[in-house]
Design an enzyme around this catalytic site. Structure first.
Site, mmCIF file in Angstrom:
data_model
loop_
_atom_site.group_PDB
_atom_site.id
_atom_site.type_symbol
_atom_site.label_atom_id
_atom_site.label_comp_id
_atom_site.label_asym_id
_atom_site.label_seq_id
_atom_site.Cartn_x
_atom_site.Cartn_y
_atom_site.Cartn_z
ATOM 1 N N CYS A 71 30.500 -9.613 71.721
ATOM 2 C CA CYS A 71 29.292 -10.425 71.739
ATOM 3 C C CYS A 71 29.573 -11.727 72.485
ATOM 4 O O CYS A 71 30.553 -12.423 72.206
ATOM 5 C CB CYS A 71 28.892 -10.676 70.294
ATOM 6 S SG CYS A 71 28.316 -12.303 69.917
ATOM 7 N N GLU A 72 28.723 -12.056 73.441
ATOM 8 C CA GLU A 72 28.985 -13.240 74.270
ATOM 9 C C GLU A 72 28.709 -14.546 73.535
ATOM 10 O O GLU A 72 29.101 -15.609 73.995
ATOM 11 C CB GLU A 72 28.160 -13.176 75.561
ATOM 12 C CG GLU A 72 26.668 -13.348 75.373
ATOM 13 C CD GLU A 72 25.923 -13.236 76.700
ATOM 14 O OE1 GLU A 72 26.506 -12.728 77.675
ATOM 15 O OE2 GLU A 72 24.751 -13.649 76.744
ATOM 16 N N HIS A 73 28.039 -14.467 72.398
ATOM 17 C CA HIS A 73 27.736 -15.700 71.665
ATOM 18 C C HIS A 73 28.873 -16.131 70.746
ATOM 19 O O HIS A 73 29.027 -17.311 70.461
ATOM 20 C CB HIS A 73 26.459 -15.512 70.827
ATOM 21 C CG HIS A 73 25.268 -15.162 71.642
ATOM 22 N ND1 HIS A 73 24.310 -14.253 71.236
ATOM 23 C CD2 HIS A 73 24.882 -15.595 72.861
ATOM 24 C CE1 HIS A 73 23.389 -14.150 72.176
ATOM 25 N NE2 HIS A 73 23.713 -14.943 73.176
ATOM 26 N N HIS A 74 29.639 -15.171 70.248
ATOM 27 C CA HIS A 74 30.690 -15.492 69.275
ATOM 28 C C HIS A 74 32.057 -14.936 69.646
ATOM 29 O O HIS A 74 33.030 -15.159 68.924
ATOM 30 C CB HIS A 74 30.309 -14.934 67.889
ATOM 31 C CG HIS A 74 29.003 -15.452 67.363
ATOM 32 N ND1 HIS A 74 27.805 -14.779 67.530
ATOM 33 C CD2 HIS A 74 28.707 -16.592 66.684
ATOM 34 C CE1 HIS A 74 26.826 -15.476 66.974
ATOM 35 N NE2 HIS A 74 27.340 -16.576 66.448
ATOM 36 N N GLN A 112 23.817 -6.624 73.331
ATOM 37 C CA GLN A 112 23.597 -5.168 73.333
ATOM 38 C C GLN A 112 22.420 -4.755 74.226
ATOM 39 O O GLN A 112 22.455 -3.710 74.869
ATOM 40 C CB GLN A 112 23.382 -4.693 71.892
ATOM 41 C CG GLN A 112 23.332 -3.169 71.784
ATOM 42 C CD GLN A 112 23.212 -2.709 70.351
ATOM 43 O OE1 GLN A 112 23.873 -3.244 69.458
ATOM 44 N NE2 GLN A 112 22.364 -1.731 70.103
ATOM 45 N N HIS A 140 27.291 -5.303 64.561
ATOM 46 C CA HIS A 140 27.721 -6.587 65.106
ATOM 47 C C HIS A 140 28.536 -7.359 64.076
ATOM 48 O O HIS A 140 28.009 -7.822 63.074
ATOM 49 C CB HIS A 140 26.489 -7.398 65.529
ATOM 50 C CG HIS A 140 25.779 -6.802 66.709
ATOM 51 N ND1 HIS A 140 25.731 -7.414 67.934
ATOM 52 C CD2 HIS A 140 25.153 -5.601 66.855
ATOM 53 C CE1 HIS A 140 25.077 -6.640 68.787
ATOM 54 N NE2 HIS A 140 24.715 -5.529 68.153
ATOM 55 N N CYS A 142 29.781 -10.228 64.366
ATOM 56 C CA CYS A 142 29.418 -11.652 64.291
ATOM 57 C C CYS A 142 28.359 -11.881 63.220
ATOM 58 O O CYS A 142 28.262 -12.977 62.667
ATOM 59 C CB CYS A 142 28.948 -12.168 65.645
ATOM 60 S SG CYS A 142 27.448 -11.391 66.269
HETATM 61 ZN ZN LIG Z 1 27.283 -12.742 68.157
#
Ligand SMILES: [Zn+2]
Length: 200
Positions: A71-74, A112, A140, A142
């Site tokens: 995941c690119e956010h976390h 995703q 996920h 995250c």
């Molecule tokens: Zn994430």
């Protein structure tokens, strides 16, 4: 990168010099290079010599392809199963290449929805089928590990082009074969970017 990982360990309150962590920066770098190797992969090399000319147009389905992404956010994993179908018009691709195509896009920092779309787009681009459909089901970490919105840690995304978008019967045949009646053909476009991973 190893210096950055050692610094990160210190910032987390750890002692990067203790025995168990001594080689961690090296291992983390190696793991991250592998998990993001899709950036430097050459898609044409991946599908090299695996495109074949055919004169049939029956649906080709590859189900239950395992995928693992970050995941690119976390920078935490999301992973699950990918199902792909297409209807050839002149060309097919070797079945063993399809999971490798998924890997090329999964081994990057992703959301995703985009991953699903990119897999569909590359199949559309490379073999120009009458239609292509991609459904991904992902867990996920995250979301799950942090205990936020646990019920949302599992996400289904889809991208459909051509016959799968235009013909409800074709779409239903595919969804029936993978047992996902409720996936809408426009669900990727309908979602705001990054909906599968929300929160801070
Ligand atoms: Zn994430």
């Amino acid at each position: 990168m190893q210096d950055l990982i050692a610094r990160l360990l210190s910032e987390l309150g750890e002692d990067p010099a203790r025995e168990g962590l001594r080689d961690t920066p090296k291992r983390v770098e190696k793991a991250l290079r592998f998990l993001t190797s899709g950036y430097t992969a050459d898609i044409d090399e991946v599908i090299n010599n695996a495109l074949f000319t055919v004169d049939y147009s029956e649906m080709v389905i590859v189900k239950d392809i395992d995928f693992y992404s970050l995941c690119e956010h976390h920078l935490l994993p999301f992973f699950g199963k990918c199902h792909i179908a297409y209807i050839p018009q002149q060309r097919v691709i070797g079945l063993s290449k399809i999971p490798r195509i998924v890997d090329v896009f999964a081994r990057r920092l992703q959301v995703q929805e985009r991953l699903t779309l990119q897999v569909a787009e590359i199949i559309q681009e490379k073999i120009n089928p009458l239609g292509v459909a991609v459904v991904m089901e992902g867990t996920h970490l995250c979301m799950a590990m942090r205990g936020v919105e646990k019920q949302n840690s599992f996400a289904v995304t889809s991208a459909m082009f051509g016959a799968f978008r235009e013909n409800a019967r074709t779409r239903m045949e595919f969804l029936e074969l993978i047992k996902h009646r409720q996936v809408s053909p426009t669900s990727v476009e309908a979602m705001p970017a990054g909906l599968t991973c929300v929160g801070d």
